[in-house]
Design a protein around this motif. Structure first.
Motif, PDB file in Angstrom:
ATOM      1  N   GLU A 106       1.058   3.815  -3.123  1.00  0.00           N
ATOM      2  CA  GLU A 106       1.132   5.206  -2.827  1.00  0.00           C
ATOM      3  C   GLU A 106       2.122   5.723  -4.054  1.00  0.00           C
TER       4      GLU A 106
ATOM      5  N   ARG B 272       0.718  -1.373   0.091  1.00  0.00           N
ATOM      6  CA  ARG B 272      -0.013  -0.038  -0.210  1.00  0.00           C
ATOM      7  C   ARG B 272       0.932   1.252  -0.170  1.00  0.00           C
ATOM      8  N   TYR B 273       1.598   1.402   1.071  1.00  0.00           N
ATOM      9  CA  TYR B 273       2.310   2.662   1.136  1.00  0.00           C
ATOM     10  C   TYR B 273       3.872   2.583   0.512  1.00  0.00           C
TER      11      TYR B 273
ATOM     12  N   GLY C 139      -7.444   5.391  -3.204  1.00  0.00           N
ATOM     13  CA  GLY C 139      -6.840   6.636  -2.688  1.00  0.00           C
ATOM     14  C   GLY C 139      -6.643   7.909  -3.554  1.00  0.00           C
TER      15      GLY C 139
ATOM     16  N   GLU D  91      -6.340  -0.615  -3.966  1.00  0.00           N
ATOM     17  CA  GLU D  91      -6.907   0.284  -2.903  1.00  0.00           C
ATOM     18  C   GLU D  91      -6.291   1.686  -2.836  1.00  0.00           C
ATOM     19  N   GLU D  92      -4.820   1.759  -2.537  1.00  0.00           N
ATOM     20  CA  GLU D  92      -4.256   2.783  -2.433  1.00  0.00           C
ATOM     21  C   GLU D  92      -4.038   3.606  -3.427  1.00  0.00           C
TER      22      GLU D  92
ATOM     23  N   SER E  12      -4.464  -4.276  -1.785  1.00  0.00           N
ATOM     24  CA  SER E  12      -3.929  -3.103  -0.971  1.00  0.00           C
ATOM     25  C   SER E  12      -3.459  -2.084  -2.143  1.00  0.00           C
TER      26      SER E  12
END
Lengths: 112, 309
Positions: A27, A17-18, A69, A64-65, A61
């Motif tokens: 991200e 995700r990040y 996001g 989604e991000e 993930s």
């Protein structure tokens, strides 16, 4: 119409995700690749085709991000973004994940 | 050696290894500690992965130290499994011979372990590539990648919190993964393992834990909590929030009839089958970390000629 080929321009190996999770995160993709390209597409009244063929897989993930996001960004014009963004893949194995990314965006749009 | 069939014995063995390997003064010199597998008749993926991870973790925190092992008397099948998994890259062996391969050909095709301390998709893909070589092909490759990365991400995000209890041995904060192909059963097995605090420790700190508890009996245990978290992810309509990780890991097996995924963490062991059945088991002793093992039955029509032989 412009294309963003994820596997060749970003990475075959989509990650977490990040940025802190490791390389090729959702991200990182959103901030460094997706955002500037969509902004350009919107300005030129064009459509950005994000093509996923060639990636090893599409982690939930990450999607989604990257996409959910993106629509969480304060002040963003959701209608303009949805109109300027098209997710694509020829590989049928990737289609469920394209739907999932669309779902993430739909749900985020409803929340705004 | 198997956590499925010899859970307590296997756990006792791993704890003994830690005691002598990590606890100062438990042994006069670390170099005298040697793993003895002479009486081991066979070794399954879960046990082999935990053992290999344990050695690798030791090496990561004690650089340039290759533990000595005396494997002269180990059965060739045990040596073969560990060799295929990359164990011999981690140790100084005495009895490993290049003749093993000729004397013993394992029916199971194990693949080398992969490990990292970050979420690295390349490593997940490396494992899938190895499995593809072993099995001839890997159906649901994209879904396998997604499940693997989700499991790895869970390790990175939750397994090694800075406030973890002191009872947890401070090994390397890594994840490890490996797999095997069984041609007789047409089964692809792969697992992700970490030496962290475990799911039952992590879940109560999550924002969605109250929703998980609503799915547990009043006097819940570790297995109930893990099963509750899977069910929460499965039934949750709000996909934007956290809490879908375990479900993402489990739902892969629904695509391949006869398949299942087993999660071991804390005292809980939960198996989720392709039919959606959940089997819970409570162990007397807590597992060391978390192990998630998928067993996928490959569809016959998708077998390659090479794998079918």
């Amino acid at each position: 119409m412009t294309e963003l080929r994820v596997a060749t321009e970003f990475s075959r190996y989509l990650g977490g995700r990040y940025r802190d999770d490791g390389p090729w995160s959702g991200e990182e993709f959103r901030e460094d690749f997706l955002r500037p390209r969509i902004e350009r597409a919107i300005k030129s009244h064009g459509v950005l085709h994000v093509v996923f063929d060639g990636v090893a897989g599409m982690p939930t993930s990450f999607l989604e991000e990257a996409f959910g996001g993106f629509l969480r960004t304060p002040g963003i014009d959701v209608v303009a973004v949805r109109g300027a963004l098209k997710l694509d893949a020829d590989d049928p194995d990737l289609w469920p994940y394209l739907k999932l990314a669309e779902k993430f965006m739909d749900q985020q749009a409803k929340r705004r | 050696m198997s956590f499925l069939n010899n859970y307590d014995e296997m756990l006792g063995f791993i704890y003994a290894r830690h005691w002598y390997g990590f606890v100062p003064g438990a042994c006069s010199t670390h170099k005298m500690v040697s793993t003895d597998l002479c009486r081991v008749k066979s070794i399954e993926l879960d046990a082999a992965l935990v053992l290999v991870a344990d050695y690798h973790s030791s090496l990561l925190i004690q650089r340039n130290y290759k533990p000595y092992i005396n494997d002269d008397q180990w059965l060739p099948e045990v040596r073969a499994v560990l060799d295929m998994m990359g164990f011999y890259e981690l140790v100084e062996a005495t009895g490993r011979t290049m003749q093993d391969e000729k004397r013993y050909s394992s029916p199971l095709k194990f693949v080398p372990f992969v490990s990292a301390d970050k979420v690295l998709g390349e490593k997940a893909d490396e494992l899938i590539e190895s499995l593809k070589v072993a099995a001839g092909r890997t159906p649901k490759r994209v879904a396998i990648y997604a499940a693997l990365v989700e499991a790895i991400k869970n390790v990175y995000n939750h397994a090694y919190p800075s406030n973890r209890p002191t009872t947890v041995v401070r090994g390397a904060p890594n994840w490890w993964a490996a797999g095997a192909y069984n041609p007789d059963r047409n089964e692809l097995t792969f697992a992700v393992y970490d030496q962290g605090v475990g799911i039952p420790f992590t879940l109560p700190r999550m924002s969605f834990f109250q929703a998980v508890l609503q799915r547990c009996p009043p006097e819940f245990n570790d297995a109930d909590v893990i099963a509750g978290a899977i069910d929460y992810g499965r039934t949750s309509t709000d996909m934007l929030e956290r809490g879908n990780g375990l479900w993402t890991i489990c739902k892969l097996v629904e695509e391949l009839p006869g398949s299942q995924v087993r999660l071991m963490s804390g005292r809980g062991q939960v198996t989720y089958t392709s039919k959606g059945a959940v089997h819970k088991k409570l162990q007397a002793n807590p597992f060391y970390g978390t192990l998630i093992q998928w067993s996928l039955i490959l569809p016959k029509e998708e077998m390659s000629a090479g794998a079918a032989r």
